[in-house]
Scaffold this active site. Structure first.
Site, PDB file in Angstrom:
ATOM      1  N   PHE A   1      40.691  15.940  31.215  1.00  0.00           N
ATOM      2  CA  PHE A   1      40.607  16.985  32.233  1.00  0.00           C
ATOM      3  C   PHE A   1      41.927  17.033  32.991  1.00  0.00           C
ATOM      4  CE2 PHE A   1      39.856  18.938  36.310  1.00  0.00           C
ATOM      5  CZ  PHE A   1      39.125  20.065  35.952  1.00  0.00           C
TER       6      PHE A   1
ATOM      7  N   LYS B   1      44.343  14.347  44.382  1.00  0.00           N
ATOM      8  CA  LYS B   1      43.108  13.853  45.026  1.00  0.00           C
ATOM      9  C   LYS B   1      43.290  12.902  46.220  1.00  0.00           C
ATOM     10  CE  LYS B   1      39.721  14.964  41.589  1.00  0.00           C
ATOM     11  NZ  LYS B   1      40.232  15.387  40.284  1.00  0.00           N
TER      12      LYS B   1
ATOM     13  N   ASP C   1      48.618  11.662  33.924  1.00  0.00           N
ATOM     14  CA  ASP C   1      47.878  12.393  34.947  1.00  0.00           C
ATOM     15  C   ASP C   1      47.077  11.366  35.749  1.00  0.00           C
ATOM     16  OD1 ASP C   1      45.999  13.738  36.443  1.00  0.00           O
ATOM     17  OD2 ASP C   1      45.488  15.186  34.872  1.00  0.00           O
TER      18      ASP C   1
HETATM   19  C1  LIG Z   1      40.686  16.565  39.588  1.00  0.00           C
HETATM   20  C2  LIG Z   1      41.654  16.414  38.507  1.00  0.00           C
HETATM   21  C3  LIG Z   1      42.592  17.414  38.204  1.00  0.00           C
HETATM   22  C4  LIG Z   1      42.607  18.757  38.912  1.00  0.00           C
HETATM   23  O1  LIG Z   1      42.858  18.643  40.276  1.00  0.00           O
HETATM   24  P1  LIG Z   1      42.597  19.911  41.239  1.00  0.00           P
HETATM   25  O2  LIG Z   1      43.105  19.449  42.575  1.00  0.00           O
HETATM   26  O3  LIG Z   1      41.139  20.205  41.222  1.00  0.00           O
HETATM   27  O4  LIG Z   1      43.400  21.047  40.703  1.00  0.00           O
HETATM   28  C5  LIG Z   1      43.495  17.174  37.207  1.00  0.00           C
HETATM   29  N1  LIG Z   1      43.498  16.004  36.527  1.00  0.00           N
HETATM   30  C6  LIG Z   1      42.631  15.028  36.784  1.00  0.00           C
HETATM   31  C7  LIG Z   1      42.696  13.757  36.026  1.00  0.00           C
HETATM   32  C8  LIG Z   1      41.666  15.199  37.776  1.00  0.00           C
HETATM   33  O5  LIG Z   1      40.774  14.232  38.014  1.00  0.00           O
END
Ligand SMILES: *Cc1c(COP(=O)(O)O)cnc(C)c1O
Length: 399
Positions: free
Chosen positions: A138, A252, A223
Site C-alpha cells: 500500500f 503518519k 515507504d
Molecule cells: C498510510 C500509508 C500511505 C498513504 O498515506 P496517506 O497519508 O493516507 O496518503 C502510504 N504508504 C503506507 C505504507 C501507508 O501506511
C-alpha cells in the site's frame, strides 16, 4: 451537540468514501478518547499509526499553540523557523542528506517516485523509468501511488493507471530479480506491509534486495509512512534490517497528528531535484514543522520512549500469544515489530472490531482477516491487559 443531526449531515454532505462507526469523537488525552455522548474509548488505533505521543501530549499542544500565535503559514518562497531544523534532525538520525516536505503519505511517495525517475533519467537515460513494487503493498491513493499499490482492488474504476509500474510477490527475491530489466529505475517496498495485513519481511530479504539494487544501479525506496517515526521501536524500521535505502518516505506518525509528509534521500539522489523541479504550497509549513519537530524531539529526547515501544511490543506479543493458545482455531498468526502488530484470524475480523468498539476499544482490521494494533507509543501494560481481556471475551463469543 446534536449527535444524530451531525451524523445525518455527515452522511448527506460528505462524499461517501469512509465506512464510519456511529460516534463523534470530541476529546482525547493520552491513550483515551471521549465521544460527544460521554463514552470513553481506549485507543489502539492512534488514528492509524499517527498519534505516536498519544492524544494531546502537552509538549505537542504547547508547540502547536505557540506556533499558531506566531505564524501558521508562509510560502516556500521564504524560510521559516522550523523547516530546516526538522530537516536537519531527520538527516542527523538517518542515512539521508536532504528532505522534501509535503502534507501526506501519498505525497511523500509521489515525490519519491518523481525523484527516482528524474535521478535515473539524468544518470542513465530517458528510458530508465520502471518502478517495481510488491503485491499486497500500500503506497497511497493519488494516481501514481495508487498504481504503485500492488492490490487490484484499489485500482478498480480508476484506470488508465500510470505507466511504468510492475509488481512482484513480497519476500520473493528470485521473482524480483526476474522482474528487473534495463529500464528498471527503482524498487519500492514497505519494511513491513502495514495495510496488507502486517506482513513481515523474510530473513535476509532486504539484504539481498539492497545488494541487487547496488549492483545494478537501481534505487531502493523504503515507504516508512507506517513503520517510521518510532513505530517499530527504532526511529526508522530500516535500522533493524542492517541496510539503508536510497530514498525513504515518512508521514503518519511524523507530526504526531498534524498532517505532514517527508521524502528523505542521499545527496547524490536529492540533487536531481533543482529549483522548480517539485513543490508544494503547504509542504513544510511553520505549523506542521513546529508540530513534527516537537513530536520527534519528544520521541528522541524522552530517552525511554523507543525502548518502551520495544518493551511494550514484546509484552503485547507475549499477551497475544497466550490468547492464541486459548483460541488456536480462531487465531492463525501473530506478527509485527514494536507497536505495529497484526493478529490474523481464520475469519473476517470486522465483527471483532465492532465488538471491541462496543466495549470501548478502538482497533481496526486490515487485509480482511487481520486485526491490527497501532497504539500510541505511550501505551502501558495495564492498557494492553485491558485490550487482551476484551479480545478474550470477544473471541469466546465467536467459538
Ligand atoms: C498510510 C500509508 C500511505 C498513504 O498515506 P496517506 O497519508 O493516507 O496518503 C502510504 N504508504 C503506507 C505504507 C501507508 O501506511
Amino acid at each position: 451537540m446534536d449527535v444524530k443531526k451531525l451524523m445525518d449531515e455527515s452522511a448527506l454532505y460528505i462524499m461517501d468514501t469512509y465506512k464510519r462507526f456511529p460516534v463523534v469523537l470530541v476529546k482525547g488525552r493520552g491513550m483515551k478518547l471521549w465521544s460527544a455522548d460521554g463514552k470513553e474509548y481506549l485507543d489502539f488505533l492512534a488514528g492509524i499509526a499517527v498519534n505516536i505521543l498519544g492524544h494531546c501530549h502537552p509538549r505537542l499542544v504547547v508547540a502547536i499553540q505557540k506556533q499558531a500565535q506566531k505564524l501558521v503559514h508562509v510560502s516556500n518562497f521564504y524560510h521559516n523557523e522550523f523547516q530546516a531544523r526538522l530537516a536537519k534532525l531527520l538527516c542527523d538520525y538517518s542515512f539521508a542528506d536532504r528532505v522534501f516536505f509535503s502534507n501526506s503519505g501519498a505525497e511523500a511517495n509521489e515525490a519519491a517516485i518523481k525523484l527516482a525517475r528524474k535521478h535515473a533519467k539524468e544518470r542513465f537515460g530517458a528510458e530508465k523509468t520502471g518502478i517495481i513494487t510488491a503485491l499486497n503493498s500500500f503506497h497511497g491513493r493519488t494516481l501514481a501511488t495508487l498504481t504503485a499499490t500492488g492490490q487490484p482492488k484499489f485500482h478498480a474504476g480508476f484506470e488508465p493507471l500510470m505507466p511504468g509500474f510492475s509488481y512482484v510477490p513480497f519476500n520473493d527475491y528470485e521473482a524480483l530479480k526476474a522482474a528487473i530489466d534495463e529500464n528498471t529505475c527503482a524498487i519500492m517496498l514497505e519494511p513491513i506491509q502495514g495495510e496488507g495485513g502486517v506482513v513481515m519481511p523474510a530473513e535476509d530479504y532486504f539484504k539481498q534486495v539492497r545488494d541487487l539494487c547496488t549492483r545494478l544501479g537501481i534505487l531502493l525506496i523504503f515507504d516508512e509512512i507506517q513503520t517510521g517515526a518510532g513505530r517499530t521501536g527504532t526511529l526508522f524500521a530500516y535500522e533493524q534490517y542492517g541496510i539503508e535505502p536510497d530514498i525513504l518516505t515518512l508521514a503518519k506518525g511524523l507530526g504526531g497528528g498534524v498532517p505532514i509528509g517527508a521524502t528523505l534521500a542521499r545527496e547524490e539522489i536529492a540533487k536531481a531535484f533543482t529549483v522548480g523541479s517539485h513543490g508544494s504550497t503547504f509542504g513544510g509549513n511553520p505549523l506542521a514543522c513546529a508540530a513534527a519537530l516537537a513530536t520527534i524531539e519528544t520521541l528522541l529526547e524522552d530517552g525511554i520512549m523507543l525502548s518502551e515501544c520495544r518493551r511494550m511490543g514484546e509484552y503485547f506479543m507475549a499477551s497475544l500469544l497466550k490468547l492464541q493458545k486459548q483460541f488456536p482455531k480462531i487465531i492463525v498468526d501473530i506478527r509485527g515489530k514494536g507497536l505495529l502488530i497484526g493478529m490474523e484470524l481464520t475469519r473476517d475480523c470486522a465483527m471483532a472490531v465492532q465488538a471491541c468498539f462496543e466495549r470501548g476499544i478502538l482497533i481496526n482490521c486490515t487485509a480482511g482477516n487481520t486485526l491490527r494494533f497501532t497504539p500510541p507509543l505511550i501505551v502501558i501494560e495495564e492498557d494492553i491487559d485491558r485490550l487482551t481481556g476484551v479480545l478474550k471475551e470477544v473471541l469466546e463469543r465467536f467459538s
